[in-house]
Scaffold this motif. Structure first.
Motif, short mmCIF file in Angstrom:
data_model
loop_
_atom_site.label_atom_id
_atom_site.label_comp_id
_atom_site.label_asym_id
_atom_site.label_seq_id
_atom_site.Cartn_x
_atom_site.Cartn_y
_atom_site.Cartn_z
N ASP A 441 0.85 -1.29 0.05
CA ASP A 441 -0.05 0.03 -0.03
C ASP A 441 0.98 1.32 -0.05
OD1 ASP A 441 -2.68 -1.10 -0.18
OD2 ASP A 441 -2.59 -1.47 2.06
N ALA A 444 2.45 1.74 -3.42
CA ALA A 444 1.36 2.42 -4.34
C ALA A 444 1.31 3.77 -4.38
CB ALA A 444 0.02 1.49 -4.10
N GLU A 448 2.20 6.50 -6.88
CA GLU A 448 1.36 7.82 -7.41
C GLU A 448 1.85 9.11 -7.40
OE1 GLU A 448 -3.31 7.31 -7.79
OE2 GLU A 448 -2.57 7.13 -5.78
N ALA A 456 1.55 1.99 -9.41
CA ALA A 456 0.61 2.32 -8.50
C ALA A 456 -0.55 1.26 -8.55
CB ALA A 456 0.07 3.71 -8.40
N ALA A 460 -1.27 -1.79 -5.92
CA ALA A 460 -2.38 -1.53 -4.95
C ALA A 460 -3.21 -2.88 -5.11
CB ALA A 460 -3.21 -0.33 -5.31
N THR A 461 -3.17 -3.31 -6.46
CA THR A 461 -3.97 -4.57 -6.68
C THR A 461 -3.50 -6.04 -5.87
OG1 THR A 461 -4.32 -4.07 -8.95
CG2 THR A 461 -4.48 -6.27 -8.57
N ALA A 463 -1.47 -5.53 -3.17
CA ALA A 463 -1.87 -5.52 -1.91
C ALA A 463 -3.16 -5.93 -1.39
CB ALA A 463 -1.58 -4.03 -1.23
N ARG A 478 -9.93 -0.82 0.58
CA ARG A 478 -9.25 0.24 0.35
C ARG A 478 -8.25 0.10 -0.72
NH1 ARG A 478 -9.73 1.08 6.07
NH2 ARG A 478 -7.53 0.00 6.33
N SER A 479 -7.76 -0.98 -0.67
CA SER A 479 -6.59 -1.16 -1.77
C SER A 479 -7.05 -1.25 -3.05
CB SER A 479 -5.74 -2.58 -1.21
OG SER A 479 -5.06 -2.29 -0.21
N ARG A 480 -8.34 -2.23 -3.24
CA ARG A 480 -8.80 -2.11 -4.52
C ARG A 480 -9.44 -0.77 -5.14
NH1 ARG A 480 -11.95 -6.43 -1.89
NH2 ARG A 480 -10.81 -8.62 -2.63
N HIS A 482 -8.14 2.10 -4.44
CA HIS A 482 -6.66 2.67 -4.88
C HIS A 482 -6.55 2.45 -6.15
CE1 HIS A 482 -2.42 4.15 -3.63
NE2 HIS A 482 -2.96 4.86 -4.84
N ALA A 483 -6.44 1.02 -6.40
CA ALA A 483 -6.11 0.42 -7.77
C ALA A 483 -6.98 1.02 -8.96
CB ALA A 483 -6.15 -1.00 -7.67
#
Length: 566
Positions: A441, A444, A448, A456, A460-461, A463, A478-480, A482-483
């Motif tokens: 995370d 990522a 960014e 990034a 994130a994916t 993570a 949350r990570s998805r 962000h991805a």
């Protein structure tokens, strides 16, 4: 237009383009009509009128055509004699004109080259215009002497006047695309526009002559290149180590903006060498960021502009980068085509070609072989003292499934390379090797900040998958998110790490085989590509189906399909 694609000197079919607005105005005109005027010959007055008449006919209307010539200019009613019920000029003219009005009621009457009308015909046309029974489309050339009855059409605002301008650069490019069966590069389109001055007739003659002489011919990327005799200059490629260093310095987005700005300036000045060099820069930046469509478009321009008798190194770089860009888009076939061209395009840029081979192998479903190529590219760069390229190639090996063998060297490079990116690459490789969701995370977010949305999104994916495995559902969401946000800037990219969440629990080899099976390859085809037995492939597929809870290739394809496209 098939002949245009052969590159022969045969005259191409010449399209009618760039006059859509004028045709629309002419056809949409209410009575009494419009005057199309042009300041010079060759701007397409007659062809525009013909297109308008064709559109009028297609809409169910009637048309009549009046053509004025110098030979009929001395004959009373010479141009409109075919419209008169009584062609004898000594007859009852008012009665004849009334019959013409009745006959032409509601029709589109095209009067071509009205400045050449004899006085009597001009008076008849003026009578039709003022009566308003028909719609008139009158063409004339400015600066030519014309009967008073004609000039009064626009001076007295009887008809609306529309000036026919030269073609714009964009319209010229559109004409070239249709006439040649494919687009010209931007510098060539602008140069042909300037030399023709936007006059369609001149453009047609110029293109026909240039094709016969070989000055206009298709290039490697299918773009047509115009090389007037004596115009060749050595290419100056503003890319390579400088752009990789811009990435490591965290200034890649700014470098991309500068490359785009300088490219446009070079196009405006007609400098193919400079435009080609800056186009390479645009393409490399876009590819590093994951903007696949921009990368391919820019590199197509670059390989067309730089190809020729000059040293082949820049062309080799373009071909390698095009292979990498198509591979990032998941197009293994085109990636292989460009890689083959890179291999045979001379010398230089060996690390770039090797890295292109890495991503081409991954696009074909063999990410483990791709990782080996990436490590080989890093080794070549290291031998040459190019630590910036070495770092990016090593991280590509980590992205392709081999983070453990490269993380120690990436740690070492953080002490050799300035800028904020090298430590992020090292931390990301370590996080990929350990599956540390929190560290992923963090990297990522760092990617960014560096302007690297594809890296990034991948971090994130990965993570999200690590959080999911650890039972941290909220963190995974949350990570998805962000991805998904990062992928908005690289929507066409397809890399192994972007697929990893849909292939939970699979080994690298199983992921490769699943990806190829999802693309529709048969077990024998997969076996040939990976140099395995068909039985081994089928055994791997059996384990893939069991782990993913699917029962066949169709269901596997649905699992592999990117979210938002189902």
């Amino acid at each position: 237009m098939s002949e245009a694609k052969t590159g022969t000197g045969a005259a191409p079919h010449w399209p009618f383009l760039g006059r859509d607005e004028e045709v629309r105005v002419a056809v949409a005109a209410s009575r009494p009509g419009v005057v199309l005027s042009a300041r010079r010959a060759g701007l397409g007055r007659t062809s525009t009128a013909r297109r308008a008449a064709a559109v009028w006919l297609a809409g169910g209307g009637r048309t009549e055509w009046v053509t004025a010539t110098r030979s009929t200019a001395t004959i009373p009613f010479g141009a409109v004699r075919h419209l008169l019920a009584d062609p004898d000029p000594g007859g009852d003219r008012p009665a004849a004109l009334r019959k013409v009005r009745t006959r032409l009621h509601g029709a589109l009457v095209v009067v071509d080259d009205a400045h050449l009308l004899d006085d009597a015909s001009a008076a008849a046309v003026h009578h039709l215009a003022t009566a308003g029974d028909a719609v008139l489309l009158v063409t004339t050339r400015e600066g030519e002497p014309a009967p008073d009855a004609v000039t009064s059409l626009w001076k007295d605002e009887v008809l609306a006047r529309v000036e026919l301008p030269p073609l714009s650069v964009a319209a010229t490019a559109g004409v070239l695309r249709e006439a040649l069966g494919g687009p010209a590069d931007e510098v060539s389109a602008r140069l042909l526009h300037e030399r023709s001055q936007g006059v369609p007739a001149r453009l047609r003659d110029l293109v026909t002559s240039a094709r016969r002489s070989g000055e206009l011919a298709p290039g490697r990327a299918g773009l047509w290149r115009y090389r007037p005799t004596g115009s060749l200059t050595p290419p100056r490629v503003r890319t390579g180590m400088g752009l990789v260093r811009a990435f490591l310095d965290g200034t890649l987005p700014g470098a991309g903006g500068l490359a785009a700005e300088r490219y446009r300036a070079a196009v405006r000045t007609g400098s193919a060498a400079d435009a080609g060099g800056w186009a390479v820069g645009r393409g490399v930046v876009a590819r590093l960021r994951g903007d696949v469509s921009t990368a391919i478009e820019a590199l197509h321009q670059a390989v067309t502009l730089l190809d020729g008798p000059e040293p082949a190194g820049p062309v080799r770089l373009c071909c390698a980068e095009l292979a990498s860009a198509h591979a990032l888009a998941g197009d293994a076939a085109r990636a292989r085509q460009w890689l083959d061209q890179a291999v045979t395009a001379g010398r230089g840029f060996e690390p770039w070609v090797e890295l292109a081979a890495a991503w081409t192998a991954a696009a074909g479903g063999d990410s483990l072989r791709g990782a080996r190529h990436a490590r080989a590219a890093a080794a070549v760069a290291r031998d040459r003292g190019d630590h910036a390229f070495e770092a990016t190639a090593l991280y590509d090996a980590a992205r392709l499934g081999s983070p453990r063998p490269v993380r120690r060297r990436l740690d070492e490079l953080t002490g050799l390379l300035p800028g904020p990116a090298a430590p992020v690459l090292a931390a990301a490789a370590t996080a990929l090797a350990s599956g540390d969701a929190t560290a992923l995370d963090g990297t990522a977010a760092a990617f960014e900040d560096l302007g690297m949305p594809l890296l990034a999104a991948e971090a994130a994916t990965t993570a999200a998958l690590a959080h999911q495995r650890a039972g941290r559902a909220v963190a995974a969401v949350r990570s998805r998110e962000h991805a998904a946000s990062a992928r908005l800037e690289c929507p066409l990219a397809r890399t192994p790490l972007l697929l990893v969440e849909r292939l939970v629990g699979l080994t690298p080899r199983e992921r490769d085989i699943a990806a190829m099976a999802g693309e529709g390859l048969s077990s024998p085809a997969i076996a040939r590509r990976l140099e395995l037995s068909v039985r081994t492939v089928d055994n791997h597929l059996g384990r893939v189906y069991a782990k993913l809870g699917v029962t066949g290739r169709r269901a596997l394809r649905a699992v592999l399909q990117p979210r938002g496209t189902r």
